[in-house]
Design a protein around this motif. Sequence first.
Motif: not given
Length: 448
Positions: A345-349, A356-363, A390-395, A397-402
């Motif tokens: 969990e720590q690693e994925l988050a 994200d700090r390089t401009g992405m917005f990852n799920c 790397v296959m980024s599978t979802a946007n 923005l679907k995980f903004a709450d998280q």
Amino acid sequence: MSYNAWFQCINGCPGEYSLLEVIYRCPTCGDLLEVQHEMDALRTRSAAAWMQLFDDRYRRNVYPYGSGVWGKKEWVAPFIDNENIVSMYEGTSNLLWADRYGKQLHVEDLWVKQCGNSHTGSFKDLGMTVLVSVVRQMMADGVPIDAVACASTGDTSAALGAYCAAAGIPSVVLLPKNKISIAQLVQPLANGALVLALDTDFDGCMAVVQEITKEKRIYLANSMNSLRIEGQKTASIEIVQQFDWEVPDWIVIPGGNLGNVHAVGQGFSMMQELGLIQRLPRICLAQAERANPLYRAFQDGFKHFEAITAQPTLATAIQIGNPVSVKRAIRTLERFNGVVEQASEQELADEAARADRTGMFNCPHTGVALAALRKLVDRKVIRSNERVVVMSTANGLKFADQKAAYHMGKIDGVKPTHRNMPVELPPDAKKVAKAIARHVDKTRLLVS
Ligand SMILES: *Cc1c(COP(=O)(O)O)cnc(C)c1O
Ligand SMILES: [Zn+2]
């Protein structure tokens, strides 16, 4: 030229079944079916001619061929009348050059396939456009179907809801109660699906949907229905197309039910069989440590596979302990000299936030894939001069709450290493100027 395709057993039992028949499993052995194309017919067109045709259609506006899926119609579902195709211009997603992030990881040639930049915000659109189009074709042919149903961790139901709504077909989605993001819950609701929140996990929803779809008038939309695979495989074709028909060295992909890794493999295999490419990439399948049955099986060379009970993970779409497509996923990984890696969990988050700090917005699932990539680079399994997708599978923005919870330090057991919080100030220009100066210094430190 008429091209043909049919269902057959993944274990090679005799029997071919029409793709317009309501059938999901082999009547002989009970295992999954897969779509087989008539390859000799496809071979009557040369590799060069296929590439030209796909390039001519790509992102143009002749319906439905501008879609990333239907631009490859002959390889996907050639028998559907165009008037029955339900397309929302899915696919054709950005292949992002992750230059700055790649440098940080010591991967010089790193790309992120942004599959979440699609109609409902995940790669699930690619498969769902095919499945719902086949349903519309069946209905047009007089097959009695009342509704289409799926179990979902969120993205499948969003795609099913949208495509069924576009076609005016009733949809039913079974979701694990309180286990998906608010954005993912509201998507099928907004599209008018019957949303059933069940007091269980994904594997529990999957069991129920298999039960209710024994009644053939309710058509099953989960990826054990191989029509989805046919659409999803176009993602790998599209990646190669975006590299002007060059094959990358690695594909890193997060997996749960394991249909997508198989789909990606199918796309490459088909390109190789038809002469568009001469070699295959290696594949890394990435799992959350808390839902890692395939990772465990990989530890002893896939000799044994055991389903587990998946634990709660931020990567909710891959919180699956009993993956339906495990057998074909293992075959794919063996064929593609694959590896399986996992992320805590720590690693994925942290990894999602770092990217994200390089401009992405990852799920979070993309976070799992990126964290797996980092480990493989550290272990020198992936070398710094190799081309990695790397296959980024979802946007994201679907995980903004998280993501907000991460930055606010509100995720239990996860330290927000890369947190960034709003700075609250009075409307005072001097104070604002000071905050800007601090920010400039901090960013310089990070970049240098
Ligand atoms: C469905 C999904 C996955 C996993 O794909 P499988 O085919 O189940 O392995 C990964 N990420 C996201 C965002 C998904 O929606
Ligand atoms: Zn069989």
